[in-house]
Design a protein around this motif. Sequence first.
Motif, PDB file in Angstrom:
ATOM      1  N   LEU A   1       0.829  -1.205   0.000  1.00 57.15           N
ATOM      2  CA  LEU A   1       0.000   0.000   0.000  1.00 57.15           C
ATOM      3  C   LEU A   1       0.864   1.256   0.000  1.00 57.15           C
ATOM      4  O   LEU A   1       0.609   2.207  -0.745  1.00 57.15           O
ATOM      5  N   LEU A   2       1.920   1.258   0.820  1.00 56.53           N
ATOM      6  CA  LEU A   2       2.834   2.399   0.854  1.00 56.53           C
ATOM      7  C   LEU A   2       3.553   2.565  -0.478  1.00 56.53           C
ATOM      8  O   LEU A   2       3.758   3.690  -0.957  1.00 56.53           O
TER       9      LEU A   2
ATOM     10  N   CYS B   1      -5.295  -3.261  -2.142  1.00 60.43           N
ATOM     11  CA  CYS B   1      -4.529  -3.471  -0.909  1.00 60.43           C
ATOM     12  C   CYS B   1      -5.324  -3.039   0.317  1.00 60.43           C
ATOM     13  O   CYS B   1      -5.294  -3.704   1.358  1.00 60.43           O
ATOM     14  N   VAL B   2      -6.056  -1.917   0.207  1.00 61.36           N
ATOM     15  CA  VAL B   2      -6.865  -1.442   1.338  1.00 61.36           C
ATOM     16  C   VAL B   2      -7.944  -2.457   1.699  1.00 61.36           C
ATOM     17  O   VAL B   2      -8.142  -2.792   2.881  1.00 61.36           O
TER      18      VAL B   2
ATOM     19  N   LEU C   1      -7.799  -4.479   5.285  1.00 60.13           N
ATOM     20  CA  LEU C   1      -8.872  -4.361   6.275  1.00 60.13           C
ATOM     21  C   LEU C   1      -9.574  -5.696   6.506  1.00 60.13           C
ATOM     22  O   LEU C   1      -9.926  -6.037   7.645  1.00 60.13           O
ATOM     23  N   ALA C   2      -9.779  -6.460   5.427  1.00 60.75           N
ATOM     24  CA  ALA C   2     -10.465  -7.747   5.558  1.00 60.75           C
ATOM     25  C   ALA C   2      -9.658  -8.708   6.426  1.00 60.75           C
ATOM     26  O   ALA C   2     -10.196  -9.356   7.334  1.00 60.75           O
ATOM     27  N   HIS C   3      -8.365  -8.802   6.162  1.00 60.27           N
ATOM     28  CA  HIS C   3      -7.538  -9.729   6.939  1.00 60.27           C
ATOM     29  C   HIS C   3      -7.324  -9.239   8.370  1.00 60.27           C
ATOM     30  O   HIS C   3      -7.208 -10.054   9.296  1.00 60.27           O
ATOM     31  N   LEU C   4      -7.265  -7.923   8.566  1.00 57.84           N
ATOM     32  CA  LEU C   4      -7.143  -7.397   9.920  1.00 57.84           C
ATOM     33  C   LEU C   4      -8.399  -7.696  10.732  1.00 57.84           C
ATOM     34  O   LEU C   4      -8.320  -8.148  11.891  1.00 57.84           O
ATOM     35  N   LEU C   5      -9.572  -7.480  10.127  1.00 57.68           N
ATOM     36  CA  LEU C   5     -10.828  -7.792  10.817  1.00 57.68           C
ATOM     37  C   LEU C   5     -10.950  -9.295  11.053  1.00 57.68           C
ATOM     38  O   LEU C   5     -11.406  -9.725  12.124  1.00 57.68           O
TER      39      LEU C   5
ATOM     40  N   LEU D   1     -15.187  -9.356  -1.059  1.00 59.04           N
ATOM     41  CA  LEU D   1     -15.788  -9.254  -2.388  1.00 59.04           C
ATOM     42  C   LEU D   1     -15.278  -8.014  -3.119  1.00 59.04           C
ATOM     43  O   LEU D   1     -15.003  -8.064  -4.324  1.00 59.04           O
ATOM     44  N   SER D   2     -15.134  -6.900  -2.400  1.00 64.35           N
ATOM     45  CA  SER D   2     -14.597  -5.694  -3.035  1.00 64.35           C
ATOM     46  C   SER D   2     -13.163  -5.912  -3.483  1.00 64.35           C
ATOM     47  O   SER D   2     -12.731  -5.336  -4.496  1.00 64.35           O
ATOM     48  N   GLY D   3     -12.405  -6.758  -2.765  1.00 66.86           N
ATOM     49  CA  GLY D   3     -11.055  -7.093  -3.205  1.00 66.86           C
ATOM     50  C   GLY D   3     -11.056  -7.763  -4.570  1.00 66.86           C
ATOM     51  O   GLY D   3     -10.232  -7.448  -5.442  1.00 66.86           O
TER      52      GLY D   3
END
Length: 329
Positions: free
Chosen positions: A174-175, A195-196, A200-204, A234-236
């Motif tokens: 992401l960076l 990447c966002v 977020l999905a894997h963090l959640l 799904l957005s990924g």
Amino acid sequence: MVGPSVTLDKIPRLDTTNCSVDIDLIEIAKNNNETRSAAVAFMSYNTMENLLKPDFFNTSTDTIKTMMSTVISVTLLKTTNTKLTKPVNFTLKHIREFDPDGSLSCVYWNISEWIVDGCSVLKTNSSYTVCSCVHLSTFALIMQTSRPSESDSKLDVLNLVCVIVGLVFFSLALLTFALCQWSPGVNNVARINLCVSLLLAHLLFLLTQQFLSLIRRHQVLCAVISGVLHFLFLSGFVWMFIEAVLLFICVKNLSQISSKRKGVLRSGFLCVIGYTVALVVVAVSAGVNPKGYGSEQCWIKMDKGFNWSFQGPVCVILAVSTFLIMTLY
């Protein structure tokens, strides 16, 4: 209650919110020669399983026991002869997710423990189970599942390590895409949002699995988390598809894609597509089957084909992406 003046041919089913009972009260009344009457009381206790816990069900094997129904009681009142003319059937709605690999037992409370004597399972599905008993008492439905093996614990640790490593590399990617614009003509919007979404999905997912025992107690919270995970994953895939389309246009035109020159590829327009498609799918899925979210792992439930609310769009995206790759070839 039935008596000499009752002309019913069949006693209607007695219902509560999560269970029902079929009892031949007319024949029981006929066996009471003195009064020719009989009465039945049917009660459902919504939170009694917190006291009469499934752990009081003693079995020969060490299994995980889960209360699958509310606790109910059936008793004959104002009846001198309480002998049943035929077994009583109970239809118990499942209050927790049904495990196809689990073993169901219709049990009744005997002083200090749950036992199965005189009770059996007539039929079952993912939503309810029908029990048959030759006596009246306090009843419940208990499911037994195998305890996770040691290998499962090692797999959980491996999964934890892999997700954490993945989060590190998602952050680095992401960076990289956000800060290292090596060419003003390159559109990194799809890569950044991909990447966002996955970050977020894997963090959640990681936080949910670490606090699963606490989250599972709140069914609404568990369902909301599963819906958010559905949206993020799904957005990924949608952003992956958008990146494939951009790459296809780039190679097809043999030139770099510039969001400034191509109005149809503006960053705002891409963001609307990337997140709206996933949001619409989740909204429609929740509207069609609002109980489809909130499995034991706080993910979408696999029963009634609800898993296709995620697998279906993913298969379509992969199929179209494969077609683009073949076209490029």
